[in-house]
Design a protein around this motif. Structure first.
Motif, PDB file in Angstrom:
ATOM      1  N   ALA A  31       0.830  -1.208   0.000  1.00  0.00           N
ATOM      2  CA  ALA A  31       0.000   0.000   0.000  1.00  0.00           C
ATOM      3  C   ALA A  31       0.861   1.253   0.000  1.00  0.00           C
ATOM      4  CB  ALA A  31      -0.930  -0.007   1.208  1.00  0.00           C
ATOM      5  N   GLN A  32       1.843   1.278   0.873  1.00  0.00           N
ATOM      6  CA  GLN A  32       2.649   2.481   1.066  1.00  0.00           C
ATOM      7  C   GLN A  32       3.569   2.789  -0.110  1.00  0.00           C
ATOM      8  OE1 GLN A  32       5.219   2.303   4.471  1.00  0.00           O
ATOM      9  NE2 GLN A  32       5.408   4.511   4.587  1.00  0.00           N
ATOM     10  N   GLN A  35       1.449   1.467  -3.977  1.00  0.00           N
ATOM     11  CA  GLN A  35       0.070   1.898  -4.144  1.00  0.00           C
ATOM     12  C   GLN A  35      -0.834   0.747  -4.627  1.00  0.00           C
ATOM     13  OE1 GLN A  35       2.594   4.160  -5.500  1.00  0.00           O
ATOM     14  NE2 GLN A  35       2.521   4.977  -3.444  1.00  0.00           N
ATOM     15  N   ASP A  52      -3.495   2.704   0.212  1.00  0.00           N
ATOM     16  CA  ASP A  52      -2.499   3.706   0.595  1.00  0.00           C
ATOM     17  C   ASP A  52      -3.206   4.959   1.104  1.00  0.00           C
ATOM     18  OD1 ASP A  52      -2.191   5.969  -1.724  1.00  0.00           O
ATOM     19  OD2 ASP A  52      -2.806   4.039  -2.583  1.00  0.00           O
TER      20      ASP A  52
END
Length: 71
Positions: A31-32, A35, A52
């Motif tokens: 996610a970070q 994305q 994210d």
């Protein structure tokens, strides 16, 4: 994406709750840094989605605008 039954069409990363517990740091990294959204399932149905922060912020703004337009 998932349909009304909670089944995915293959466009998202899908993890069972047990897999997600074991790979939590990886899901956060996806996610970070990439994305990538990750869907977590429980008993074969969607239980949570890891996204994210920027995507979440944009979604909140869009939903607030929709709510204001409906008022």
């Amino acid at each position: 994406m998932a349909d009304s039954r909670g089944e995915t069409d293959g466009t998202a990363d899908v993890f069972t709750a047990e897999e997600a517990r074991k790979r939590w740091a990886e899901l956060i990294g996806r996610a970070q840094h990439a994305q990538r959204h990750s869907t977590i399932t429980r008993s074969g149905k969607r239980a949570a989605i890891v996204v994210d922060p920027d995507w979440y912020d944009r979604a909140e703004i869009a939903l607030a605008k929709l709510a204001a337009d409906d008022a």
